[in-house]
Design a protein around this motif. Structure first.
Motif, PDB file in Angstrom:
ATOM      1  N   LEU A   1      72.889  35.204 111.786  1.00 30.93           N
ATOM      2  CA  LEU A   1      72.760  36.569 111.273  1.00 30.93           C
ATOM      3  C   LEU A   1      72.439  36.506 109.781  1.00 30.93           C
ATOM      4  O   LEU A   1      72.850  35.561 109.091  1.00 30.93           O
ATOM      5  N   LEU A   2      71.705  37.497 109.333  1.00 29.69           N
ATOM      6  CA  LEU A   2      71.210  37.558 107.947  1.00 29.69           C
ATOM      7  C   LEU A   2      72.258  37.161 106.896  1.00 29.69           C
ATOM      8  O   LEU A   2      72.016  36.312 106.042  1.00 29.69           O
ATOM      9  N   LEU A   3      73.448  37.771 106.996  1.00 29.10           N
ATOM     10  CA  LEU A   3      74.461  37.524 105.964  1.00 29.10           C
ATOM     11  C   LEU A   3      75.002  36.102 106.003  1.00 29.10           C
ATOM     12  O   LEU A   3      75.552  35.613 105.023  1.00 29.10           O
ATOM     13  N   ARG A   4      74.857  35.451 107.164  1.00 29.85           N
ATOM     14  CA  ARG A   4      75.378  34.079 107.284  1.00 29.85           C
ATOM     15  C   ARG A   4      74.278  33.027 107.165  1.00 29.85           C
ATOM     16  O   ARG A   4      74.558  31.837 107.213  1.00 29.85           O
ATOM     17  N   MET A   5      73.042  33.474 107.054  1.00 33.18           N
ATOM     18  CA  MET A   5      71.934  32.498 107.040  1.00 33.18           C
ATOM     19  C   MET A   5      71.884  31.774 105.691  1.00 33.18           C
ATOM     20  O   MET A   5      71.833  32.414 104.637  1.00 33.18           O
ATOM     21  N   SER A   6      71.873  30.450 105.741  1.00 30.00           N
ATOM     22  CA  SER A   6      71.840  29.687 104.488  1.00 30.00           C
ATOM     23  C   SER A   6      70.417  29.670 103.930  1.00 30.00           C
ATOM     24  O   SER A   6      69.433  29.844 104.668  1.00 30.00           O
ATOM     25  N   GLU A   7      70.338  29.436 102.640  1.00 37.56           N
ATOM     26  CA  GLU A   7      69.024  29.342 101.989  1.00 37.56           C
ATOM     27  C   GLU A   7      68.242  28.172 102.602  1.00 37.56           C
ATOM     28  O   GLU A   7      67.036  28.269 102.818  1.00 37.56           O
ATOM     29  N   ALA A   8      68.962  27.084 102.909  1.00 35.11           N
ATOM     30  CA  ALA A   8      68.296  25.894 103.478  1.00 35.11           C
ATOM     31  C   ALA A   8      67.674  26.218 104.831  1.00 35.11           C
ATOM     32  O   ALA A   8      66.550  25.785 105.138  1.00 35.11           O
ATOM     33  N   ASP A   9      68.379  26.999 105.676  1.00 36.69           N
ATOM     34  CA  ASP A   9      67.836  27.347 106.999  1.00 36.69           C
ATOM     35  C   ASP A   9      66.669  28.324 106.894  1.00 36.69           C
ATOM     36  O   ASP A   9      65.723  28.277 107.684  1.00 36.69           O
ATOM     37  N   TRP A  10      66.759  29.227 105.924  1.00 34.08           N
ATOM     38  CA  TRP A  10      65.616  30.123 105.673  1.00 34.08           C
ATOM     39  C   TRP A  10      64.391  29.285 105.296  1.00 34.08           C
ATOM     40  O   TRP A  10      63.327  29.403 105.885  1.00 34.08           O
ATOM     41  N   ASP A  11      64.566  28.411 104.302  1.00 33.70           N
ATOM     42  CA  ASP A  11      63.440  27.609 103.787  1.00 33.70           C
ATOM     43  C   ASP A  11      62.860  26.693 104.873  1.00 33.70           C
ATOM     44  O   ASP A  11      61.641  26.555 104.984  1.00 33.70           O
ATOM     45  N   ALA A  12      63.735  26.067 105.670  1.00 34.32           N
ATOM     46  CA  ALA A  12      63.256  25.103 106.672  1.00 34.32           C
ATOM     47  C   ALA A  12      62.328  25.773 107.682  1.00 34.32           C
ATOM     48  O   ALA A  12      61.249  25.251 108.002  1.00 34.32           O
ATOM     49  N   VAL A  13      62.723  26.949 108.165  1.00 35.89           N
ATOM     50  CA  VAL A  13      61.915  27.634 109.197  1.00 35.89           C
ATOM     51  C   VAL A  13      60.616  28.178 108.609  1.00 35.89           C
ATOM     52  O   VAL A  13      59.541  28.037 109.203  1.00 35.89           O
ATOM     53  N   ILE A  14      60.693  28.754 107.412  1.00 40.58           N
ATOM     54  CA  ILE A  14      59.465  29.252 106.772  1.00 40.58           C
ATOM     55  C   ILE A  14      58.523  28.077 106.483  1.00 40.58           C
ATOM     56  O   ILE A  14      57.305  28.164 106.669  1.00 40.58           O
ATOM     57  N   ASN A  15      59.090  26.961 106.070  1.00 37.02           N
ATOM     58  CA  ASN A  15      58.260  25.801 105.720  1.00 37.02           C
ATOM     59  C   ASN A  15      57.528  25.228 106.918  1.00 37.02           C
ATOM     60  O   ASN A  15      56.321  24.984 106.854  1.00 37.02           O
ATOM     61  N   VAL A  16      58.229  24.992 108.019  1.00 34.00           N
ATOM     62  CA  VAL A  16      57.552  24.403 109.194  1.00 34.00           C
ATOM     63  C   VAL A  16      56.592  25.427 109.805  1.00 34.00           C
ATOM     64  O   VAL A  16      55.400  25.145 110.007  1.00 34.00           O
ATOM     65  N   ASN A  17      57.106  26.618 110.103  1.00 36.40           N
ATOM     66  CA  ASN A  17      56.309  27.570 110.887  1.00 36.40           C
ATOM     67  C   ASN A  17      55.152  28.175 110.081  1.00 36.40           C
ATOM     68  O   ASN A  17      54.012  28.193 110.559  1.00 36.40           O
ATOM     69  N   LEU A  18      55.454  28.661 108.887  1.00 38.12           N
ATOM     70  CA  LEU A  18      54.421  29.397 108.138  1.00 38.12           C
ATOM     71  C   LEU A  18      53.629  28.490 107.194  1.00 38.12           C
ATOM     72  O   LEU A  18      52.407  28.437 107.252  1.00 38.12           O
ATOM     73  N   LYS A  19      54.353  27.722 106.355  1.00 38.76           N
ATOM     74  CA  LYS A  19      53.626  26.837 105.425  1.00 38.76           C
ATOM     75  C   LYS A  19      52.887  25.753 106.207  1.00 38.76           C
ATOM     76  O   LYS A  19      51.770  25.379 105.843  1.00 38.76           O
ATOM     77  N   GLY A  20      53.491  25.283 107.302  1.00 34.08           N
ATOM     78  CA  GLY A  20      52.828  24.265 108.136  1.00 34.08           C
ATOM     79  C   GLY A  20      51.508  24.789 108.683  1.00 34.08           C
ATOM     80  O   GLY A  20      50.493  24.080 108.694  1.00 34.08           O
ATOM     81  N   THR A  21      51.504  26.040 109.122  1.00 38.91           N
ATOM     82  CA  THR A  21      50.272  26.647 109.644  1.00 38.91           C
ATOM     83  C   THR A  21      49.230  26.766 108.534  1.00 38.91           C
ATOM     84  O   THR A  21      48.048  26.463 108.730  1.00 38.91           O
ATOM     85  N   PHE A  22      49.678  27.179 107.351  1.00 42.21           N
ATOM     86  CA  PHE A  22      48.768  27.271 106.199  1.00 42.21           C
ATOM     87  C   PHE A  22      48.187  25.885 105.858  1.00 42.21           C
ATOM     88  O   PHE A  22      46.972  25.730 105.690  1.00 42.21           O
ATOM     89  N   ASN A  23      49.069  24.871 105.764  1.00 42.77           N
ATOM     90  CA  ASN A  23      48.624  23.518 105.387  1.00 42.77           C
ATOM     91  C   ASN A  23      47.548  22.992 106.346  1.00 42.77           C
ATOM     92  O   ASN A  23      46.507  22.485 105.917  1.00 42.77           O
ATOM     93  N   CYS A  24      47.818  23.104 107.643  1.00 44.63           N
ATOM     94  CA  CYS A  24      46.883  22.534 108.633  1.00 44.63           C
ATOM     95  C   CYS A  24      45.593  23.335 108.688  1.00 44.63           C
ATOM     96  O   CYS A  24      44.502  22.772 108.839  1.00 44.63           O
ATOM     97  N   THR A  25      45.706  24.660 108.533  1.00 44.91           N
ATOM     98  CA  THR A  25      44.497  25.508 108.531  1.00 44.91           C
ATOM     99  C   THR A  25      43.622  25.155 107.336  1.00 44.91           C
ATOM    100  O   THR A  25      42.397  25.022 107.449  1.00 44.91           O
ATOM    101  N   LYS A  26      44.270  24.970 106.170  1.00 42.43           N
ATOM    102  CA  LYS A  26      43.515  24.655 104.954  1.00 42.43           C
ATOM    103  C   LYS A  26      42.755  23.330 105.129  1.00 42.43           C
ATOM    104  O   LYS A  26      41.556  23.254 104.851  1.00 42.43           O
ATOM    105  N   ALA A  27      43.459  22.308 105.610  1.00 43.32           N
ATOM    106  CA  ALA A  27      42.827  20.991 105.743  1.00 43.32           C
ATOM    107  C   ALA A  27      41.730  20.997 106.813  1.00 43.32           C
ATOM    108  O   ALA A  27      40.620  20.504 106.570  1.00 43.32           O
ATOM    109  N   ALA A  28      42.018  21.563 107.982  1.00 42.79           N
ATOM    110  CA  ALA A  28      41.034  21.502 109.075  1.00 42.79           C
ATOM    111  C   ALA A  28      39.855  22.425 108.814  1.00 42.79           C
ATOM    112  O   ALA A  28      38.712  22.095 109.181  1.00 42.79           O
ATOM    113  N   SER A  29      40.112  23.572 108.167  1.00 43.48           N
ATOM    114  CA  SER A  29      39.002  24.518 107.996  1.00 43.48           C
ATOM    115  C   SER A  29      37.952  23.971 107.021  1.00 43.48           C
ATOM    116  O   SER A  29      36.785  24.334 107.115  1.00 43.48           O
ATOM    117  N   LYS A  30      38.369  23.073 106.107  1.00 45.03           N
ATOM    118  CA  LYS A  30      37.372  22.450 105.219  1.00 45.03           C
ATOM    119  C   LYS A  30      36.297  21.755 106.050  1.00 45.03           C
ATOM    120  O   LYS A  30      35.106  21.887 105.796  1.00 45.03           O
TER     121      LYS A  30
END
Ligand code: NDP
Length: 247
Positions: free
Chosen positions: A97-126
């Motif tokens: 739940l939002l109030l119990r979510m740690s900063e580390a768990d927020w960052d980990a999920v955003i990093n793999v799911n969203l930043k990971g998609t950005f990273n791979c799209t950037k590299a492959a789209s070149k």
């Protein structure tokens, strides 16, 4: 053989939905590259793909790290000289739940799911821009559309993926690169196996087709989006959820 002689890169392709996508693409004639952190399972999937008579290559790539992504993309170009298809499938959950979510768990999920998609799209789209040809599919989730208590990080990452899909589609369209997303509902994989039975019962009651989805259900929608049948479709999100969410 809808993907004859195509080269397809599937992130998180070692198991679950990514594995089904990789196997179906191989059956349709594509050579497959799997990027995953789970090398043991990735090697098994590659052996199964080779059993179908296609080439397969697995690399240990953490999609959150751009330097690794870029270096591994160059390895694909060295071996296959092109990359026709990218499926951004690698994803994780770390629910609370939002109030119990740690900063580390927020960052980990955003990093793999969203930043990971950005990273791979950037590299492959070149490479795809140079080829003037490419198909990218991002695996989002219906949770990125409707939200879900306990999944602030996951829902935000998946909503971000849907927006990133539209922006990449607009930027890459003039270079003949299509970018679409799939928003699966409840799909039976290890990710969902760990959910409590009461929650699964509750979810089933909300699925008009009255059954959970399989990884192959997602793979078939993905095959359509990367095939020439979808040449005039870009920037869209296809929902594969047995009718749970009807926009
Ligand atoms: P799984 O957990 O079964 O498979 C995900 C794969 O991605 C695993 O092999 C995992 O490795 C790998 N992975 C995790 N982190 C990274 C990373 N940083 N870099 C590279 N690879 C990584 O997931 P699913 O097959 O269930 O889900 C696939 C996608 O579908 C995800 O994006 C998920 O959010 C989405 N989705 C799934 C739904 C479902 O009901 N299952 C519903 C809606 C969307 P490891 O085994 O080491 O963790």
């Amino acid at each position: 053989m809808r993907l004859k002689d195509k080269v397809a890169l599937v992130t998180g392709g070692a198991r679950g939905i990514g594995r089904s996508i990789a196997m179906l693409f191989a059956k349709e004639g594509a050579d497959i590259v799997i990027w995953d952190v789970n090398m043991q399972e990735a090697e098994k999937t590659c052996a199964d793909i080779e059993g179908l008579g296609r080439k397969a290559m697995a690399s240990q790539v953490d999609v959150t790290k751009y330097a690794e992504v870029e270096e591994s993309l160059n390895k694909i170009l060295d071996k296959f000289a092109k990359v026709d298809i990218l499926v951004n499938n690698a994803g994780i959950t770390k629910d609370a739940l939002l109030l119990r979510m740690s900063e580390a768990d927020w960052d980990a999920v955003i990093n793999v799911n969203l930043k990971g998609t950005f990273n791979c799209t950037k590299a492959a789209s070149k490479a795809m821009i140079k080829q003037r040809l490419g198909k990218i599919v991002n695996i989002a989730s219906i949770i990125g559309i409707i939200g879900n208590a306990g999944q602030a990080n996951y829902s935000a990452s998946k909503a971000g993926i849907i927006a990133l899909t539209k922006t990449s589609a607009k930027e890459l369209a003039s270079r003949n690169v299509n970018v679409n997303a799939i928003a699966p509902g409840f799909i039976q994989t290890e990710m969902t196996a760990k959910l409590p039975p009461e929650l699964k019962e509750k979810m089933l009651a909300n699925i008009p087709l009255n059954k959970f989805g399989s990884p192959d259900d997602v793979a078939r929608a993905c095959l359509f989006l990367v095939s020439s049948e979808a040449d005039y479709i870009t920037g869209q999100t296809i929902i594969v959820d047995g009718g749970m969410v009807m926009a």
